[in-house]
Motif scaffolding. Structure first.
Motif, short mmCIF file in Angstrom:
data_model
loop_
_atom_site.label_atom_id
_atom_site.label_comp_id
_atom_site.label_asym_id
_atom_site.label_seq_id
_atom_site.Cartn_x
_atom_site.Cartn_y
_atom_site.Cartn_z
N GLY A 1 23.87 111.23 -6.90
CA GLY A 1 24.60 111.50 -5.72
C GLY A 1 25.25 112.95 -5.64
O GLY A 1 25.35 113.52 -4.56
N ASP A 2 25.73 113.35 -6.83
CA ASP A 2 26.71 114.69 -6.76
C ASP A 2 25.56 115.80 -7.34
O ASP A 2 26.13 116.79 -7.74
CB ASP A 2 27.62 114.61 -7.99
N GLY A 3 24.18 115.56 -7.33
CA GLY A 3 23.29 116.76 -7.49
C GLY A 3 22.61 116.70 -8.85
O GLY A 3 21.90 117.33 -9.16
N LEU A 4 23.00 116.01 -9.83
CA LEU A 4 22.40 115.94 -11.15
C LEU A 4 21.15 115.28 -11.33
O LEU A 4 20.99 114.29 -10.40
CB LEU A 4 23.26 115.58 -11.93
N LEU A 5 20.35 115.59 -12.05
CA LEU A 5 19.15 114.92 -12.14
C LEU A 5 19.02 114.16 -13.50
O LEU A 5 19.33 114.50 -14.47
CB LEU A 5 17.84 116.08 -12.28
N PRO A 6 18.42 112.80 -13.09
CA PRO A 6 18.17 112.00 -14.47
C PRO A 6 17.07 112.67 -15.46
O PRO A 6 16.05 113.53 -14.98
CB PRO A 6 17.45 110.61 -13.74
N TYR A 7 17.18 112.14 -16.46
CA TYR A 7 16.33 112.50 -17.83
C TYR A 7 16.48 114.09 -17.90
O TYR A 7 16.28 114.34 -19.26
CB TYR A 7 14.94 112.64 -17.08
N ARG A 8 17.00 114.69 -17.19
CA ARG A 8 17.13 116.46 -17.65
C ARG A 8 18.52 116.77 -17.57
O ARG A 8 19.03 117.42 -18.76
CB ARG A 8 16.69 117.47 -16.31
N ASP A 9 19.44 116.11 -16.96
CA ASP A 9 21.00 116.51 -17.12
C ASP A 9 21.80 115.55 -17.61
O ASP A 9 22.86 115.56 -18.09
CB ASP A 9 21.52 116.79 -15.30
N PHE A 10 21.25 114.05 -17.77
CA PHE A 10 21.84 113.00 -18.39
C PHE A 10 21.01 112.25 -18.70
O PHE A 10 19.81 111.81 -18.32
CB PHE A 10 22.91 112.69 -17.40
N TYR A 11 21.38 111.08 -19.60
CA TYR A 11 20.24 110.13 -20.14
C TYR A 11 20.03 109.01 -19.09
O TYR A 11 21.07 108.57 -18.60
CB TYR A 11 20.78 109.64 -21.56
N GLU A 12 18.89 108.71 -18.86
CA GLU A 12 18.60 107.65 -18.07
C GLU A 12 16.99 106.95 -18.40
O GLU A 12 16.17 107.91 -18.66
CB GLU A 12 18.58 108.15 -16.59
N ALA A 13 16.98 105.92 -18.58
CA ALA A 13 15.91 105.16 -19.00
C ALA A 13 15.05 104.41 -17.90
O ALA A 13 14.04 103.89 -18.18
CB ALA A 13 15.89 104.28 -20.15
N HIS A 14 15.56 104.37 -16.73
CA HIS A 14 15.04 103.63 -15.54
C HIS A 14 14.37 104.39 -14.82
O HIS A 14 14.64 105.76 -14.66
CB HIS A 14 16.28 102.96 -14.74
N PRO A 15 13.09 103.94 -14.31
CA PRO A 15 12.62 104.84 -13.14
C PRO A 15 13.24 105.22 -11.90
O PRO A 15 14.30 104.75 -11.87
CB PRO A 15 11.46 103.87 -12.80
#
Length: 261
Positions: free
Chosen positions: A44-58
């Motif tokens: 919501g603050d503009g960061l992208l999952p997988y690239r800017d922080f760890y995230e394992a969910h689709p």
């Protein structure tokens, strides 16, 4: 069907939602709350999952709803929103379950009682994506059931498929958890037309569209596959094998009995 029978599913859902809300605001924050809600806050603050922080969910859930989370300025309000959404989703799931099996007054109250057992065992006040996936599954089955009763609708098979596909784009557990769906779909296809089948698969594309657009616009297809599939499947990070304890076997048996009777 009497007026009490029509009101009973909503009463059962309301009781379960109220119980979930009670626990939500009287139990400490869980690591699932932090993990899922923090990811939504970051996107919501503009960061992208997988690239800017760890995230394992689709990315389906935050691809569609992340802008909403910009309204929440503090972690406490975000957690309150997440747990309230969980309670409402749980109550709505009970309503759909009652209507799906044509539960009368007594049957609805029995389903409510068993749902309260599930609430306590599974702690359905914590914000988890699987709670939302379960709601979408029951809504999907409810729409298919109604379409069999009154065929000819353009929106029911489309929306049913879209809800299921959307659930599969925000949790990797949707595939094994939604094991009933193919059976229900094949059963429904026996009584519906080719047009309905085309509408159904069109709905699948519609439900998958938000995640597909999000990944395409931000160029995250490869990163999503690396973290959501390859990483999860390697180095014993997650095992798909599970053993059901006796408690869960008994609970599943009670739910089956309640659904049948």
């Amino acid at each position: 069907m009497s007026s009490w029978d029509r009101l009973a599913p909503w009463l059962a859902g309301g009781i379960c939602a109220a119980a979930s809300l009670f626990f939500a605001f009287n139990q400490p924050i869980n690591d699932d709350d932090i993990f899922h809600l923090h990811s939504l806050w970051l996107v919501g603050d503009g960061l992208l999952p997988y690239r800017d922080f760890y995230e394992a969910h689709p990315p389906g859930l935050w691809a569609l709803f992340a802008p909403l989370f910009r309204l929440f300025e503090t972690p406490s309000t975000l957690v309150a929103f997440g747990r309230t959404a969980t309670a409402l989703a749980f109550g709505a799931t009970v309503v759909f379950a009652c209507r799906l099996v044509r539960a009368g007054t007594i049957s609805s109250l029995v389903l409510a009682l068993l749902s309260l057992v599930v609430l306590c065992v599974c702690r359905i006040w914590i914000f988890r994506l699987e709670t939302l996936a379960t709601l979408l599954l029951f809504a999907h089955l409810h729409l298919l059931s109604r379409h069999l009763e009154a065929p000819g609708s353009l929106w029911r098979p489309t929306l049913a498929a879209a809800l299921l596909a959307f659930a599969c784009t925000f949790t990797v557990r949707s595939a094994p958890f939604l094991a009933l769906q193919p059976v229900a779909t094949l059963w429904a296809f026996r009584a519906i037309s080719r047009r309905d089948v085309a509408l159904y698969f069109g709905g699948v594309a519609l439900g998958a569209a938000p995640a597909a657009i999000f990944l395409t616009v931000h160029g995250l297809w490869a990163a999503c596959f690396a973290w959501s599939v390859e990483f999860i499947s390697s180095n014993d990070v997650l095992s798909w094998e599970f053993v059901l304890p006796l408690r869960d076997v008994i609970l599943a048996a009670l739910l089956v009995v309640a659904a049948v009777f």
